[in-house]
Design an enzyme around this catalytic site. Sequence first.
Site, PDB file in Angstrom:
ATOM      1  N   ASP A   1     -22.284   8.046 -19.854  1.00  0.00           N
ATOM      2  CA  ASP A   1     -23.495   8.223 -19.776  1.00  0.00           C
ATOM      3  C   ASP A   1     -24.625   7.113 -20.447  1.00  0.00           C
ATOM      4  OD1 ASP A   1     -25.533  10.151 -18.666  1.00  0.00           O
ATOM      5  OD2 ASP A   1     -26.495   9.051 -20.465  1.00  0.00           O
TER       6      ASP A   1
ATOM      7  N   HIS B   1     -21.318  17.281 -16.371  1.00  0.00           N
ATOM      8  CA  HIS B   1     -20.957  16.110 -16.942  1.00  0.00           C
ATOM      9  C   HIS B   1     -20.952  15.766 -18.090  1.00  0.00           C
ATOM     10  CE1 HIS B   1     -23.627  11.712 -16.816  1.00  0.00           C
ATOM     11  NE2 HIS B   1     -24.173  12.103 -18.049  1.00  0.00           N
TER      12      HIS B   1
END
Length: 296
Positions: A102, A273
């Site tokens: 991320d 994610h």
Amino acid sequence: MAIEGFTQSYVRTNGIQLSLHRAGTGPAMILLHGYPQNHHTWEKIAPALLQDFDVIVPDLRGYGDSHAPEGVAAYAKREMALDIIGVMDSLGMERAHILGHDRGARVTYRLALDHPDRVDRLGIIEIVPTGDFWAAWNADLALAAYHWTFLAQSAPLPERMILADGPGYVDWTLSKWTHRGNLGPFSEAALASYRAQGADPVRVAAMCNDYRAGATIDREIDQTSRATGQKIKAPLLFLWASNGFPARTGDPLGCWRDWAEDLTGVELEGTGHFAMEEVPEPVLEAVRAHFLPRRV
């Protein structure tokens, strides 16, 4: 709250103080977390790497126990990459492997582009480059990644809205981005740490500034890198979820192929994610295959 088996310390770097968690022996491997998390995102991965690597897990500036400077420019990924270079210098590390997820992955690839002589191998989890992600936006991606525009709004609008129920906002964000849509992949210690960040006005402002930098400074720097043909020279591992944010851009592996001279891609099934928490074993398998020396 340290990861099991790790010791916390602090390093002065690039004009601020970063919190580090470190353990293990072998080649240096630096793990960089993303939003809205901190070092805890690696708690299922990092202990399994200790037998092969000297593992260093910083809290990025603005997150965890690290300093949170003011201003948007402080969160440009070029500036945050200098933090990590400073960590390496403080620890006497000429080079290191770097694995980022991320926002930490954005620091990772910027560091590799700006300081190629300091990186051995690198790994990117669940992103495509910032400029490419903005360029790929359509209605579906905008709805899924709404936080990119929400957090980038001028202060103090997003800060005020988040702080109305910061822990609730963090829980909602974490659960919505998982494959199963719940908080099951996260330990209680990790959740407590993430919720505390969501309730802290200083941390919330820092996280918003992180995304403000992404919408402006980082995007412009990426465009310059692309225009000048700059490429990542270190061998790059790219991991992405089959239904995560990069997958919605159309061809995430092809996107990284435009940026990297030596690319390996692994698509992960059954995860959202947060692959390190949701499917740690496939992540570890891919990481070991990429970062460990090839045995003849």
